[in-house]
Design an enzyme around this catalytic site. Sequence first.
Site, PDB file in Angstrom:
ATOM      1  N   TYR A  81       0.848  -1.188   0.000  1.00  0.00           N
ATOM      2  CA  TYR A  81       0.000   0.000   0.000  1.00  0.00           C
ATOM      3  C   TYR A  81       0.881   1.235   0.000  1.00  0.00           C
ATOM      4  O   TYR A  81       2.045   1.199   0.403  1.00  0.00           O
ATOM      5  CB  TYR A  81      -0.814   0.074   1.285  1.00  0.00           C
ATOM      6  CG  TYR A  81      -2.022  -0.814   1.416  1.00  0.00           C
ATOM      7  CD1 TYR A  81      -3.008  -0.861   0.441  1.00  0.00           C
ATOM      8  CD2 TYR A  81      -2.213  -1.557   2.584  1.00  0.00           C
ATOM      9  CE1 TYR A  81      -4.153  -1.648   0.619  1.00  0.00           C
ATOM     10  CE2 TYR A  81      -3.357  -2.340   2.763  1.00  0.00           C
ATOM     11  CZ  TYR A  81      -4.321  -2.380   1.777  1.00  0.00           C
ATOM     12  OH  TYR A  81      -5.450  -3.136   1.955  1.00  0.00           O
ATOM     13  N   ASN A 125      -7.481   1.448   3.966  1.00  0.00           N
ATOM     14  CA  ASN A 125      -7.807   0.787   5.252  1.00  0.00           C
ATOM     15  C   ASN A 125      -6.504   0.545   6.030  1.00  0.00           C
ATOM     16  O   ASN A 125      -5.980   1.473   6.629  1.00  0.00           O
ATOM     17  CB  ASN A 125      -8.603  -0.506   5.028  1.00  0.00           C
ATOM     18  CG  ASN A 125      -9.511  -0.806   6.205  1.00  0.00           C
ATOM     19  OD1 ASN A 125     -10.395   0.004   6.492  1.00  0.00           O
ATOM     20  ND2 ASN A 125      -9.326  -1.920   6.883  1.00  0.00           N
ATOM     21  N   ALA A 126      -6.007  -0.697   6.027  1.00  0.00           N
ATOM     22  CA  ALA A 126      -4.631  -0.990   6.470  1.00  0.00           C
ATOM     23  C   ALA A 126      -4.306  -0.629   7.910  1.00  0.00           C
ATOM     24  O   ALA A 126      -3.146  -0.560   8.284  1.00  0.00           O
ATOM     25  CB  ALA A 126      -3.622  -0.306   5.531  1.00  0.00           C
ATOM     26  N   GLU A 127      -5.342  -0.345   8.726  1.00  0.00           N
ATOM     27  CA  GLU A 127      -5.091   0.022  10.122  1.00  0.00           C
ATOM     28  C   GLU A 127      -4.221   1.287  10.221  1.00  0.00           C
ATOM     29  O   GLU A 127      -3.463   1.455  11.173  1.00  0.00           O
ATOM     30  CB  GLU A 127      -4.458  -1.141  10.914  1.00  0.00           C
ATOM     31  CG  GLU A 127      -5.397  -2.277  11.183  1.00  0.00           C
ATOM     32  CD  GLU A 127      -5.650  -3.171   9.974  1.00  0.00           C
ATOM     33  OE1 GLU A 127      -6.779  -3.099   9.443  1.00  0.00           O
ATOM     34  OE2 GLU A 127      -4.756  -3.896   9.558  1.00  0.00           O
ATOM     35  N   ASN A 184      -9.883  -0.188  -2.411  1.00  0.00           N
ATOM     36  CA  ASN A 184      -9.555  -1.274  -1.500  1.00  0.00           C
ATOM     37  C   ASN A 184     -10.829  -1.778  -0.857  1.00  0.00           C
ATOM     38  O   ASN A 184     -11.514  -1.028  -0.173  1.00  0.00           O
ATOM     39  CB  ASN A 184      -8.609  -0.785  -0.400  1.00  0.00           C
ATOM     40  CG  ASN A 184      -8.128  -1.914   0.478  1.00  0.00           C
ATOM     41  OD1 ASN A 184      -7.203  -2.634   0.097  1.00  0.00           O
ATOM     42  ND2 ASN A 184      -8.741  -2.094   1.632  1.00  0.00           N
ATOM     43  N   GLU A 185     -11.136  -3.015  -1.115  1.00  0.00           N
ATOM     44  CA  GLU A 185     -12.338  -3.616  -0.541  1.00  0.00           C
ATOM     45  C   GLU A 185     -13.553  -2.720  -0.751  1.00  0.00           C
ATOM     46  O   GLU A 185     -14.178  -2.272   0.208  1.00  0.00           O
ATOM     47  CB  GLU A 185     -12.131  -3.927   0.935  1.00  0.00           C
ATOM     48  CG  GLU A 185     -11.061  -4.968   1.149  1.00  0.00           C
ATOM     49  CD  GLU A 185     -11.020  -5.517   2.557  1.00  0.00           C
ATOM     50  OE1 GLU A 185     -11.300  -4.753   3.478  1.00  0.00           O
ATOM     51  OE2 GLU A 185     -10.721  -6.700   2.712  1.00  0.00           O
ATOM     52  N   GLU A 283      -5.894 -10.693  -0.483  1.00  0.00           N
ATOM     53  CA  GLU A 283      -5.440 -10.673   0.912  1.00  0.00           C
ATOM     54  C   GLU A 283      -5.947 -11.943   1.557  1.00  0.00           C
ATOM     55  O   GLU A 283      -7.167 -12.137   1.651  1.00  0.00           O
ATOM     56  CB  GLU A 283      -6.037  -9.484   1.689  1.00  0.00           C
ATOM     57  CG  GLU A 283      -5.491  -8.133   1.310  1.00  0.00           C
ATOM     58  CD  GLU A 283      -6.196  -7.009   2.091  1.00  0.00           C
ATOM     59  OE1 GLU A 283      -6.618  -7.215   3.244  1.00  0.00           O
ATOM     60  OE2 GLU A 283      -6.336  -5.920   1.511  1.00  0.00           O
ATOM     61  N   TYR A 349       1.761  -7.876  13.772  1.00  0.00           N
ATOM     62  CA  TYR A 349       0.710  -8.642  13.101  1.00  0.00           C
ATOM     63  C   TYR A 349       0.834 -10.151  13.317  1.00  0.00           C
ATOM     64  O   TYR A 349       0.092 -10.930  12.737  1.00  0.00           O
ATOM     65  CB  TYR A 349       0.709  -8.319  11.596  1.00  0.00           C
ATOM     66  CG  TYR A 349      -0.674  -8.296  10.972  1.00  0.00           C
ATOM     67  CD1 TYR A 349      -1.508  -7.197  11.105  1.00  0.00           C
ATOM     68  CD2 TYR A 349      -1.146  -9.391  10.259  1.00  0.00           C
ATOM     69  CE1 TYR A 349      -2.778  -7.178  10.544  1.00  0.00           C
ATOM     70  CE2 TYR A 349      -2.417  -9.388   9.688  1.00  0.00           C
ATOM     71  CZ  TYR A 349      -3.227  -8.278   9.835  1.00  0.00           C
ATOM     72  OH  TYR A 349      -4.488  -8.267   9.271  1.00  0.00           O
TER      73      TYR A 349
HETATM   74  C1  IPT Z   1      -8.692  -5.814   5.173  1.00  0.00           C
HETATM   75  C2  IPT Z   1      -8.117  -4.550   4.529  1.00  0.00           C
HETATM   76  O1  IPT Z   1      -8.181  -4.574   3.135  1.00  0.00           O
HETATM   77  C3  IPT Z   1      -6.697  -4.323   4.934  1.00  0.00           C
HETATM   78  O2  IPT Z   1      -6.332  -3.028   4.571  1.00  0.00           O
HETATM   79  C4  IPT Z   1      -6.508  -4.533   6.397  1.00  0.00           C
HETATM   80  O3  IPT Z   1      -7.241  -3.568   7.071  1.00  0.00           O
HETATM   81  C5  IPT Z   1      -6.980  -5.916   6.759  1.00  0.00           C
HETATM   82  O4  IPT Z   1      -8.286  -6.070   6.430  1.00  0.00           O
HETATM   83  C6  IPT Z   1      -6.945  -6.246   8.214  1.00  0.00           C
HETATM   84  O5  IPT Z   1      -5.678  -6.154   8.708  1.00  0.00           O
HETATM   85  S1  IPT Z   1     -10.397  -5.708   5.577  1.00  0.00           S
HETATM   86  C7  IPT Z   1     -10.771  -7.335   6.113  1.00  0.00           C
HETATM   87  C8  IPT Z   1     -11.086  -7.346   7.562  1.00  0.00           C
HETATM   88  C9  IPT Z   1     -11.867  -7.932   5.328  1.00  0.00           C
END
Ligand code: IPT
Length: 997
Positions: A81, A125-127, A184-185, A283, A349
């Site tokens: 990202y 997203n990506a926290e 993203n999603e 992912e 993570y």
């Molecule tokens: C997915 C997101 O695309 C990614 O950016 C990150 O947030 C990840 O989750 C969780 O670490 S969303 C997922 C919960 C369907």
Amino acid sequence: MACAAISHTFNGFTITEHPDPVRRAETQKYVTWDEHSLFIDGERIMLFSGEFHPYRLPVPSLWLDVFQKIKALGFNCVSFYVDWALVEGKPGEYRAEGIFALEPFFEAAAQAGIYLLARPGPYINAEVSGGGFPGWLQRVNATLRTSDPAYLAATDNYIANVAATISKAQITNGGPVILYQPENEYTNACCGADFPDGSYMQYVIDQARKAGIVVPMISNDASPSGHNVPESGIGAVDVYGHDSYPLGFDCANPTVWPAGNLPTNFRELHLQQSPSTPYSIVEFQAGAFDPWGGPGFDKCAALLNHEFERVFYKNDFSFGVSFLNLYMIFGGTNWGNLGHPGGYTSYDYGSAITESRNVTREKYSELKLIGNFAKVSPSYLTATPGNASTSIYADTPNLTVTPLIGNGNGSASYFVVRHSDYASQASTNYKLTIPTSAGNLTVPQIEEKQLTLNGRDSKIHVVDYKVFGTNILYSTAEVFTWKNFAGGKVLVLYGGNGEYHELAVSSGSDISVIEGSTSDIAQQSTGDAIIIGWDVSSTRRIVQVDDLRIFLLSKNAAYDYWVPELPAAGTLPGFSTQEKTASSIIVKAGYLVRTAYLQGSNLHITADFNATTPIEVIGAPENAKNLCINGQKVRHSVDHNGIWVSNVDFSPPEINLPRLQDLDWKYLDTLPEIQPTYDDSTWTAADRKTTNNTDHPLSTPTSLYSSDYGFHTGYLIYRGHFIAGDQLPVFYIQTQGGTAFGSSVWLDDGWIGSMGDDGSSNSNGTYRLPTLTDGKPHVFTVVIDNMGLDEDWTVGSETMKNPRGILNYELPEGKSYNATPISWKLTGNLGGEDYIDKVRGPLNEGGLYAERQGFHQPEPPSSNWQSSSPFQGLSTPGIGFYSTSFDLDIPSGWDVPLYFTFMNASSSPAYRVQLYVNGYQFGKYVNNIGPQTSFPVPEGILNYRGKNWVALTLWAMQDGGAKLDGFELVYGTPVKTALTGIEPVEQPKYVLREGAY
Ligand code: IPT
């Protein structure tokens, strides 16, 4: 309208043309696909990928390290990202230099031989704070992630810049970028948002195309729900992909795999949704995020461990996945306030590669077995996944077997075995009846023998698997790798220790055990094949069948094997191709093997060591005579099977670290605001009668939302002036900083209370006030910890716009209480969106006095400051700033993980600490919430051979003040490393800041 895709043949394969005629020619040449897989340069390829965010490791010279550790898994791709909030802190000013520059990331990927999937958002997203949206988007009067023109316009500058940079690194220009993900999603919506809106997705795609992106567009639907699939019209991507996190994000009970969480219908959905594109999981869970107060990342690593990898990734294989990206392969650090409020500083993570880039988690080793298998099994890509069965193949319904049947011409089939109850811990014996070129066979064929699936495990049994002309009729032991060396063909198999395994070689005639004991190796000839059966033990056996040597390893022994590619020329492996794969050698070592190359008669291996390590080279090229490890020639012998044997001694260096408690600490009160003489005349007045954050109507006479005034990061301070009336019984205030935030309130120089120690994102405080003298001016000082901005996962939720600051307050008016309404001022980081520190970026520093002045940087003007340490701390609520420096002299050639570790005897009274290392904020420690107490800081942020400046802010939130019970610099196991060229990043030192208040 997108054009219908056209199919034709290329290099003997049917491929689907890129539907955009303008780009077709360019994309087709390099990255194409059919229903089975992608092709790169015309070669069918399984893309095994890991997610790695450059911004979470802000030391560009360490990126190669991570890429090489990914490449060593047998992987060939990384997905990344880009965090918009870090590169466009001020609207219209895109800035991606220094640690934020992408070019060195692309170069490192290319050096390691890793392809890239680029995912710049704009939403990621990506926290991360705001899910990647810069704070100023709170002021954009439009629904985010929709076709709302004001939102689209806000994204234009960022995407024009970032996509142009990415486009230069595309494979079409000789770079590593092979795919691009728009958005993203784009999957979930609420609250009346126009969704799904094809024209929005199309806009995001077109933005990238306009900036020069020609590689295929791949999506990541949050679940397999078929959004934006190819040929679905406007907004369709080229290759459909989805995400999956089957075990979720609660790491508290790491041994519990809840019933029903193993995906079973992915293949079926794929055939419904996107049958003409390669099955892609963009992912797939490889760890989990963890919230403030959470169980901690060791628990996440335990939940998403090597057993999870074996069961879940092989399950993905059973669906025919051919693009698989693991999120995260290396998590890194939420340094400098880049994280969202749902997470703390560490973004480890629980990944295969730890936050300090260590590869000792078993899940790393396990992944290497799976990665290498995928790399050498291209026939898997064209095998057809069938239905999972509990009756056809295994002789017990306790097992489920999913076949992938070879497509004619004797091509290989694969049988994926798992427990029907995927979480079962049972040890299940079985026989398998499988179709082979020699008819249906029930294996093991040797009587009385049985296979065993031990607990949470899954295996891929191969049938008619070709090893350079030898047909492995079947193998119950799993394939690690196989090669055709000048000295002969090699196949490396592994199984769990103690398990019985069996293989059969078609038309095998001669068999001998050329290494290890023959005692429990059984042989049997049938009409067409030679059968070999054995009990796996920790000692290796090598069996020769005609010209094929078969290495029989235990799984744990296989962990020590590496398969570096040997480039035809030069020292770098280059991108993975089948030719490169074929050229690889096999090295048995220990901790890590990075690369191998031949120079004249010297065979070079670059490797890292954390222990004395026996070395073997299997398949050394014929013209190689000498073995060089990390540039040093080492002695080796050659055993009777032609294997090179050597040894690397390891003696860890002495590491001397300063005792932080003994350093000379300087102290500064960093809350001068509560002093009677404090002058805030240059502060920003919070005088806007309306807010630009239209989702959140004001409850206060003027906006007290920090984003209305350009403050989006770190601590916020508010000053509320009023003239007292007679009596002020209570003051009510509501503040909001995001999950686990805190805030404290002072009236003049007296603390009146703190709130937010329960993990909530906003809190109410009602404070009884002292008696004040009528007609005199007074001031409230309110400090708020902004934990980052919320994400915006659900389109229309607008959660990213949840304001930070004061939401509401009440000072009862009227003559009997106060004489004037409160007039507010505020500050965050100095300059707000005109942030001062262009090197460390827009989010790194907050609004405390010492931060505004820049004292958290090296060489603050501290000579006249008081001598006092955080171990003495504060005796009353307040905020102290502590600065010190020390030298490090870590021997070069060693990768020594360093951590700053807090020890606290109790969680009360509550306090909050920010840790600055050479000006970079590398830790937020909250003693009463946790869980993180130990903060890794990478080399490059720390100067391993030189001077370092460390600063702490200590915010004592309760009566009694606060002090650190313990604060230490500690090291983890030193690794002797082949990595060189680690350079400290730019660390601007303190200079007088014009206009700083
Ligand atoms: C997915 C997101 O695309 C990614 O950016 C990150 O947030 C990840 O989750 C969780 O670490 S969303 C997922 C919960 C369907």
